[in-house]
Scaffold this motif. Sequence first.
Motif, PDB file in Angstrom:
ATOM      1  N   GLU A  10       0.828  -1.211   0.000  1.00 57.23           N
ATOM      2  CA  GLU A  10       0.000   0.000   0.000  1.00 57.23           C
ATOM      3  C   GLU A  10       0.861   1.260   0.000  1.00 57.23           C
ATOM      4  O   GLU A  10       0.530   2.239  -0.659  1.00 57.23           O
ATOM      5  N   LEU A  11       1.967   1.235   0.740  1.00 64.17           N
ATOM      6  CA  LEU A  11       2.850   2.405   0.788  1.00 64.17           C
ATOM      7  C   LEU A  11       3.474   2.697  -0.565  1.00 64.17           C
ATOM      8  O   LEU A  11       3.651   3.866  -0.941  1.00 64.17           O
ATOM      9  N   GLU A  12       3.813   1.665  -1.294  1.00 61.90           N
ATOM     10  CA  GLU A  12       4.424   1.859  -2.603  1.00 61.90           C
ATOM     11  C   GLU A  12       3.473   2.523  -3.594  1.00 61.90           C
ATOM     12  O   GLU A  12       3.903   3.204  -4.519  1.00 61.90           O
ATOM     13  N   SER A  13       2.173   2.355  -3.380  1.00 60.58           N
ATOM     14  CA  SER A  13       1.200   2.945  -4.304  1.00 60.58           C
ATOM     15  C   SER A  13       0.826   4.380  -3.941  1.00 60.58           C
ATOM     16  O   SER A  13       0.153   5.056  -4.710  1.00 60.58           O
ATOM     17  N   LEU A  14       1.286   4.862  -2.784  1.00 63.26           N
ATOM     18  CA  LEU A  14       0.948   6.212  -2.340  1.00 63.26           C
ATOM     19  C   LEU A  14       1.875   7.250  -2.955  1.00 63.26           C
ATOM     20  O   LEU A  14       3.044   6.962  -3.235  1.00 63.26           O
ATOM     21  N   PRO A  15       1.382   8.475  -3.110  1.00 63.51           N
ATOM     22  CA  PRO A  15       2.271   9.567  -3.520  1.00 63.51           C
ATOM     23  C   PRO A  15       3.324   9.803  -2.421  1.00 63.51           C
ATOM     24  O   PRO A  15       3.089   9.513  -1.249  1.00 63.51           O
ATOM     25  N   GLU A  16       4.468  10.342  -2.807  1.00 66.55           N
ATOM     26  CA  GLU A  16       5.593  10.509  -1.882  1.00 66.55           C
ATOM     27  C   GLU A  16       5.222  11.357  -0.659  1.00 66.55           C
ATOM     28  O   GLU A  16       5.603  11.039   0.462  1.00 66.55           O
ATOM     29  N   ALA A  17       4.451  12.413  -0.844  1.00 64.42           N
ATOM     30  CA  ALA A  17       4.091  13.297   0.271  1.00 64.42           C
ATOM     31  C   ALA A  17       3.269  12.546   1.317  1.00 64.42           C
ATOM     32  O   ALA A  17       3.479  12.707   2.524  1.00 64.42           O
ATOM     33  N   ILE A  18       2.339  11.728   0.875  1.00 69.58           N
ATOM     34  CA  ILE A  18       1.503  10.977   1.812  1.00 69.58           C
ATOM     35  C   ILE A  18       2.314   9.865   2.465  1.00 69.58           C
ATOM     36  O   ILE A  18       2.162   9.586   3.654  1.00 69.58           O
ATOM     37  N   ALA A  19       3.215   9.248   1.720  1.00 66.40           N
ATOM     38  CA  ALA A  19       4.072   8.212   2.288  1.00 66.40           C
ATOM     39  C   ALA A  19       4.944   8.778   3.406  1.00 66.40           C
ATOM     40  O   ALA A  19       5.181   8.121   4.417  1.00 66.40           O
ATOM     41  N   GLU A  20       5.381  10.027   3.255  1.00 67.91           N
ATOM     42  CA  GLU A  20       6.165  10.677   4.309  1.00 67.91           C
ATOM     43  C   GLU A  20       5.321  10.875   5.566  1.00 67.91           C
ATOM     44  O   GLU A  20       5.803  10.710   6.675  1.00 67.91           O
ATOM     45  N   GLU A  21       4.050  11.240   5.380  1.00 71.00           N
ATOM     46  CA  GLU A  21       3.155  11.395   6.531  1.00 71.00           C
ATOM     47  C   GLU A  21       2.947  10.064   7.245  1.00 71.00           C
ATOM     48  O   GLU A  21       2.909  10.004   8.466  1.00 71.00           O
ATOM     49  N   VAL A  22       2.811   8.997   6.462  1.00 69.25           N
ATOM     50  CA  VAL A  22       2.645   7.668   7.061  1.00 69.25           C
ATOM     51  C   VAL A  22       3.889   7.297   7.851  1.00 69.25           C
ATOM     52  O   VAL A  22       3.803   6.771   8.973  1.00 69.25           O
ATOM     53  N   LEU A  23       5.060   7.591   7.308  1.00 68.69           N
ATOM     54  CA  LEU A  23       6.304   7.318   8.014  1.00 68.69           C
ATOM     55  C   LEU A  23       6.383   8.106   9.315  1.00 68.69           C
ATOM     56  O   LEU A  23       6.772   7.565  10.352  1.00 68.69           O
ATOM     57  N   ASP A  24       5.984   9.372   9.282  1.00 70.92           N
ATOM     58  CA  ASP A  24       5.953  10.172  10.503  1.00 70.92           C
ATOM     59  C   ASP A  24       5.045   9.538  11.547  1.00 70.92           C
ATOM     60  O   ASP A  24       5.374   9.491  12.733  1.00 70.92           O
ATOM     61  N   PHE A  25       3.901   9.039  11.100  1.00 74.29           N
ATOM     62  CA  PHE A  25       2.965   8.415  12.024  1.00 74.29           C
ATOM     63  C   PHE A  25       3.547   7.139  12.620  1.00 74.29           C
ATOM     64  O   PHE A  25       3.425   6.889  13.815  1.00 74.29           O
ATOM     65  N   VAL A  26       4.208   6.343  11.812  1.00 72.35           N
ATOM     66  CA  VAL A  26       4.825   5.108  12.298  1.00 72.35           C
ATOM     67  C   VAL A  26       5.909   5.433  13.323  1.00 72.35           C
ATOM     68  O   VAL A  26       6.003   4.785  14.371  1.00 72.35           O
ATOM     69  N   LEU A  27       6.716   6.445  13.044  1.00 79.51           N
ATOM     70  CA  LEU A  27       7.743   6.852  14.007  1.00 79.51           C
ATOM     71  C   LEU A  27       7.118   7.363  15.301  1.00 79.51           C
ATOM     72  O   LEU A  27       7.631   7.126  16.392  1.00 79.51           O
ATOM     73  N   PHE A  28       5.996   8.055  15.188  1.00 79.93           N
ATOM     74  CA  PHE A  28       5.274   8.510  16.373  1.00 79.93           C
ATOM     75  C   PHE A  28       4.792   7.315  17.197  1.00 79.93           C
ATOM     76  O   PHE A  28       4.910   7.305  18.427  1.00 79.93           O
TER      77      PHE A  28
END
Length: 65
Positions: A10-28
Amino acid sequence: MTTTALLVKELESLPEAIAEEVLDFVLFLRTTKTATGVKLPQAKSMFGVFPGIRTDIEREEDNRV
């Protein structure tokens, strides 16, 4: 498929900006701690907790003849 594999797919199909937000959330999520073993205070009696509120016992006394 495992959960991790589904997430990566699912992450690979997301635009880069949204993938960065997901990464921020995972780190949180990594930094948050679960509240295990935390005991919350529990009231054993309601007397004195809410001053000015009449209790059932006081009402019974008012109704006595």
